[in-house]
Structure formats: structure tokens, C-alpha cells
Design a protein around this motif. Structure first.
Motif, PDB file in Angstrom:
ATOM      1  N   ALA A   5     -38.889  35.319   3.582  1.00 28.76           N
ATOM      2  CA  ALA A   5     -40.034  35.678   4.414  1.00 28.76           C
ATOM      3  C   ALA A   5     -40.360  34.534   5.365  1.00 28.76           C
ATOM      4  N   ALA A   6     -41.142  34.849   6.386  1.00 23.49           N
ATOM      5  CA  ALA A   6     -41.632  33.805   7.279  1.00 23.49           C
ATOM      6  C   ALA A   6     -42.561  32.870   6.503  1.00 23.49           C
ATOM      7  N   PRO A   7     -42.589  31.577   6.854  1.00 24.39           N
ATOM      8  CA  PRO A   7     -43.428  30.622   6.110  1.00 24.39           C
ATOM      9  C   PRO A   7     -44.907  30.692   6.478  1.00 24.39           C
ATOM     10  N   VAL A   8     -45.311  31.732   7.190  1.00 28.89           N
ATOM     11  CA  VAL A   8     -46.719  31.951   7.533  1.00 28.89           C
ATOM     12  C   VAL A   8     -47.071  33.386   7.168  1.00 28.89           C
ATOM     13  N   ASP A   9     -48.364  33.671   7.049  1.00 28.70           N
ATOM     14  CA  ASP A   9     -48.820  35.016   6.706  1.00 28.70           C
ATOM     15  C   ASP A   9     -48.856  35.846   7.986  1.00 28.70           C
ATOM     16  N   VAL A  10     -47.808  36.611   8.214  1.00 23.14           N
ATOM     17  CA  VAL A  10     -47.670  37.365   9.456  1.00 23.14           C
ATOM     18  C   VAL A  10     -47.099  38.738   9.132  1.00 23.14           C
ATOM     19  N   ASP A  11     -47.497  39.746   9.896  1.00 24.70           N
ATOM     20  CA  ASP A  11     -46.949  41.097   9.806  1.00 24.70           C
ATOM     21  C   ASP A  11     -46.863  41.600  11.240  1.00 24.70           C
ATOM     22  N   GLU A  12     -45.721  41.377  11.856  1.00 23.21           N
ATOM     23  CA  GLU A  12     -45.587  41.576  13.298  1.00 23.21           C
ATOM     24  C   GLU A  12     -44.341  42.391  13.615  1.00 23.21           C
ATOM     25  N   ARG A  13     -44.515  43.347  14.510  1.00 27.56           N
ATOM     26  CA  ARG A  13     -43.377  44.055  15.089  1.00 27.56           C
ATOM     27  C   ARG A  13     -43.446  43.867  16.591  1.00 27.56           C
ATOM     28  N   ALA A  14     -42.308  43.567  17.194  1.00 27.66           N
ATOM     29  CA  ALA A  14     -42.301  43.259  18.621  1.00 27.66           C
ATOM     30  C   ALA A  14     -40.946  43.611  19.214  1.00 27.66           C
ATOM     31  N   GLY A  32     -27.502  39.532  17.126  1.00 20.47           N
ATOM     32  CA  GLY A  32     -26.214  39.758  17.745  1.00 20.47           C
ATOM     33  C   GLY A  32     -26.120  41.054  18.512  1.00 20.47           C
ATOM     34  N   GLN A  33     -27.165  41.874  18.466  1.00 24.55           N
ATOM     35  CA  GLN A  33     -27.091  43.183  19.088  1.00 24.55           C
ATOM     36  C   GLN A  33     -27.829  43.222  20.409  1.00 24.55           C
ATOM     37  N   SER A  34     -28.318  42.096  20.882  1.00 23.38           N
ATOM     38  CA  SER A  34     -29.162  42.142  22.049  1.00 23.38           C
ATOM     39  C   SER A  34     -28.379  42.245  23.344  1.00 23.38           C
ATOM     40  N   GLY A  35     -27.365  41.373  23.535  1.00 22.10           N
ATOM     41  CA  GLY A  35     -26.697  41.312  24.819  1.00 22.10           C
ATOM     42  C   GLY A  35     -27.658  40.975  25.937  1.00 22.10           C
ATOM     43  N   GLY A  36     -28.816  40.332  25.636  1.00 17.39           N
ATOM     44  CA  GLY A  36     -29.807  40.020  26.639  1.00 17.39           C
ATOM     45  C   GLY A  36     -30.854  41.103  26.810  1.00 17.39           C
ATOM     46  N   HIS A  37     -30.688  42.266  26.192  1.00 17.84           N
ATOM     47  CA  HIS A  37     -31.633  43.371  26.324  1.00 17.84           C
ATOM     48  C   HIS A  37     -32.671  43.320  25.206  1.00 17.84           C
ATOM     49  N   PRO A  38     -33.871  43.844  25.446  1.00 17.49           N
ATOM     50  CA  PRO A  38     -34.884  43.891  24.390  1.00 17.49           C
ATOM     51  C   PRO A  38     -34.448  44.798  23.242  1.00 17.49           C
ATOM     52  N   PHE A  39     -34.859  44.449  22.031  1.00 14.39           N
ATOM     53  CA  PHE A  39     -34.595  45.275  20.860  1.00 14.39           C
ATOM     54  C   PHE A  39     -35.725  45.046  19.864  1.00 14.39           C
ATOM     55  N   PRO A  40     -35.969  45.993  18.959  1.00 16.56           N
ATOM     56  CA  PRO A  40     -37.091  45.874  18.028  1.00 16.56           C
ATOM     57  C   PRO A  40     -36.806  44.875  16.921  1.00 16.56           C
ATOM     58  N   TRP A  41     -37.822  44.112  16.559  1.00 20.91           N
ATOM     59  CA  TRP A  41     -37.696  43.092  15.521  1.00 20.91           C
ATOM     60  C   TRP A  41     -39.020  42.992  14.785  1.00 20.91           C
ATOM     61  N   ALA A  42     -38.984  42.438  13.585  1.00 23.90           N
ATOM     62  CA  ALA A  42     -40.200  42.259  12.788  1.00 23.90           C
ATOM     63  C   ALA A  42     -40.213  40.863  12.183  1.00 23.90           C
ATOM     64  N   ARG A  43     -41.405  40.337  11.959  1.00 27.51           N
ATOM     65  CA  ARG A  43     -41.597  39.087  11.212  1.00 27.51           C
ATOM     66  C   ARG A  43     -42.611  39.365  10.115  1.00 27.51           C
ATOM     67  N   LEU A  44     -42.246  39.005   8.870  1.00 33.73           N
ATOM     68  CA  LEU A  44     -43.127  39.235   7.729  1.00 33.73           C
ATOM     69  C   LEU A  44     -43.297  37.953   6.938  1.00 33.73           C
ATOM     70  N   GLY A  45     -44.548  37.633   6.609  1.00 33.20           N
ATOM     71  CA  GLY A  45     -44.790  36.642   5.582  1.00 33.20           C
ATOM     72  C   GLY A  45     -44.656  37.288   4.210  1.00 33.20           C
ATOM     73  N   THR A  46     -44.796  36.484   3.171  1.00 32.80           N
ATOM     74  CA  THR A  46     -44.598  37.014   1.817  1.00 32.80           C
ATOM     75  C   THR A  46     -45.569  38.138   1.465  1.00 32.80           C
ATOM     76  N   PRO A  47     -46.881  38.039   1.776  1.00 38.87           N
ATOM     77  CA  PRO A  47     -47.772  39.156   1.415  1.00 38.87           C
ATOM     78  C   PRO A  47     -47.353  40.486   2.041  1.00 38.87           C
ATOM     79  N   ALA A  48     -46.971  40.455   3.315  1.00 41.25           N
ATOM     80  CA  ALA A  48     -46.537  41.687   3.977  1.00 41.25           C
ATOM     81  C   ALA A  48     -45.223  42.187   3.388  1.00 41.25           C
ATOM     82  N   LEU A  49     -44.300  41.275   3.108  1.00 38.17           N
ATOM     83  CA  LEU A  49     -43.033  41.665   2.489  1.00 38.17           C
ATOM     84  C   LEU A  49     -43.271  42.400   1.177  1.00 38.17           C
ATOM     85  N   LEU A  50     -44.160  41.887   0.351  1.00 37.31           N
ATOM     86  CA  LEU A  50     -44.422  42.526  -0.944  1.00 37.31           C
ATOM     87  C   LEU A  50     -45.067  43.893  -0.778  1.00 37.31           C
TER      88      LEU A  50
END
Length: 259
Positions: free
Chosen positions: A163-172, A196-214
């Protein structure tokens, strides 16, 4: 359990974007700079040098906890599957980047060029699945990804997730870039993502801290059994449910350890 690794593990034809994007170029050289850039210009540095090196002490502590046959989702340049191979363990990496798969095989690891959402060898029979190095973000929908991971695992199987080392729940929507300067906007490709799938183009990604992961893991039928932090990185171990544990509450408390 011995997952099928051999003739069935062969890379499909290269995807159209492979081999020309900043991620592939960084893996070939083994160094950055490389970043994930949100549409508002915020940058997340990617640790290319660490990913392209051999497994470090923190990695090895995670691998020490793995059970049976191991599937590394988003294996990148393959340091983890290579380390498992040196231990004589059954392990397979999957990644959508041809450059990542080639690097993994060059280190001596087994790797398959395929998305986690594609058909994979040994579905429902893997003892351990790894989601390391931010790969909880793959596809930008954590519940969908964790549900897929639960399908890949055997009953009672183990997920080791970072998980990310901060408490975060983000999709971007993000882009991979090798420049910290603001990039010109480009049109989304609609592809579900991995660096590896970007090729410079935008694509969906998420960042989760441990609370959100659980939280998302509970919704996917994965119960926490341990969580810990070491070397500035945060990890959680979770299990799929067995028939005998199906009545357990989804929010059962995890054992917390510190190393």
C-alpha cells in the motif's frame, strides 16, 4: 500446488504500444527519471532503479512470507520472480510490457506478457499472489482488481499487497513521463492501466493506503491476517476465504506487526 509453467507460458504477439513508451525505455536502461503525472500536473516518482535491481532486504522479507506457487501481478522487470527462482520456488510474473517480460526472463524468472484480466495459467490454484510496487493501482478500480485476484487464488490463498505509505484512496487519470515538466494534454486511450501500458497516453490508476486497501479487500472476500511497515514501505497480507471460514465477518481485525 504446482501451477502449470512451461509450454503454456509463452508471450503473445507484441502489443502495438510496446517498445516505444518511456516506461519501456527506462526498463531497457535500468534508470529514470520516470513519473506518473496526474492531469493536474502532480507527479509521483517511479523507482525504476530499485525495480531493475535485485530484490532488496525489504523485498526478501515479503517473499519469506509467500506460500507455495507464487503469481507476481505486474511483475515489471522481474526482481521478485527472479529471487523466487533462485530459491527454487514455483513463480510466474505477468506484465503487459514486453520490455518488462524480457527483463524478467533475462534475470532468470518465468514471465508472461499478459494482463491480469486476461486468462492466466493456474486460475483458482495459486497459493500466493503479489501486488507490489503500487500495483494495487492497476486498472484504476481496486475492487475489480482485488476481485480478480481472489479468483486467481486457491481457497485460503494468500495475497501480499503493498500500500501507499500515506492514508489515501485516490483514483485518477495519469500518464507516464520521463520529464518533470508539464506535458501537453493527450486523448485517453481507454486502456486499463499499468505504467507500461501508457505510451504517453492517459490511463486509469489508483493509489491506496492500508486502510483503503483493507476496505476494498473485505468487499472482494479477502480477510486481513497481517500488516506491517518496514523501510518506509507498507504491506498487508490477506487470505481468500475457505468454506469453513465463510461465516467470518469481513472486517475481522488483522494482526499488526512491526519490523
Amino acid at each position: 500446488m504446482r501451477a502449470p509453467i512451461g509450454p503454456s507460458v509463452s508471450a503473445p504477439p507484441p502489443a502495438a504500444w510496446a517498445g516505444a513508451d518511456p516506461y519501456s525505455a527506462a526498463l531497457r536502461t535500468g534508470r529514470g527519471p520516470l513519473f506518473l503525472r496526474r492531469t493536474d500536473g502532480w507527479l509521483l516518482p517511479l523507482e525504476v532503479e530499485r525495480w531493475c535491481a535485485r530484490a532488496d532486504a525489504v523485498d526478501r522479507q515479503v517473499l519469506d512470507r509467500c506460500e507455495g506457487a507464487v503469481l507476481d501481478v505486474g511483475c515489471g522487470p522481474g526482481r521478485l520472480v527472479a529471487e523466487l527462482a533462485t530459491r527454487g520456488r514455483t513463480a510466474l510474473g505477468v506484465d503487459v510490457s514486453d520490455a518488462a517480460v524480457a527483463h524478467s526472463r533475462g534475470l532468470g524468472g518465468q514471465a508472461l506478457c499478459r494482463s491480469v484480466f486476461d486468462p492466466l495459467p493456474g486460475e483458482g490454484r495459486w497459493d500466493t499472489v503479489l501486488l507490489m510496487d503500487g500495483n494495487i493501482g492497476i486498472g484504476g478500480e481496486p475492487h475489480t482488481l482485488l476481485t480478480r485476484v481472489a479468483q486467481l487464488l486457491a481457497p485460503g490463498g494468500l495475497l501480499m499487497a503493498e500500500a501507499a505509505p500515506v492514508d489515501v484512496d485516490e483514483r485518477a487519470s495519469v500518464q507516464v513521463t520521463d520529464s518533470p515538466g508539464r506535458a501537453e494534454p493527450t486523448e485517453p486511450t481507454g486502456q486499463a492501466g499499468h505504467p507500461g501500458q501508457s505510451g504517453g497516453h492517459p490511463f486509469p490508476w489508483a493509489r491506496l493506503g492500508t486502510p483503503a486497501l483493507l476496505r476494498y479487500a473485505a468487499g472482494a472476500g479477502l480477510r486481513p491476517v497481517d500488516q506491517w511497515s518496514v523501510g518506509g514501505r507498507c504491506f498487508a497480507a490477506l487470505r481468500t476465504r475457505t468454506p469453513s471460514s465463510s461465516a467470518e465477518p469481513a472486517n475481522s481485525a488483522a494482526v499488526t506487526s512491526s519490523q
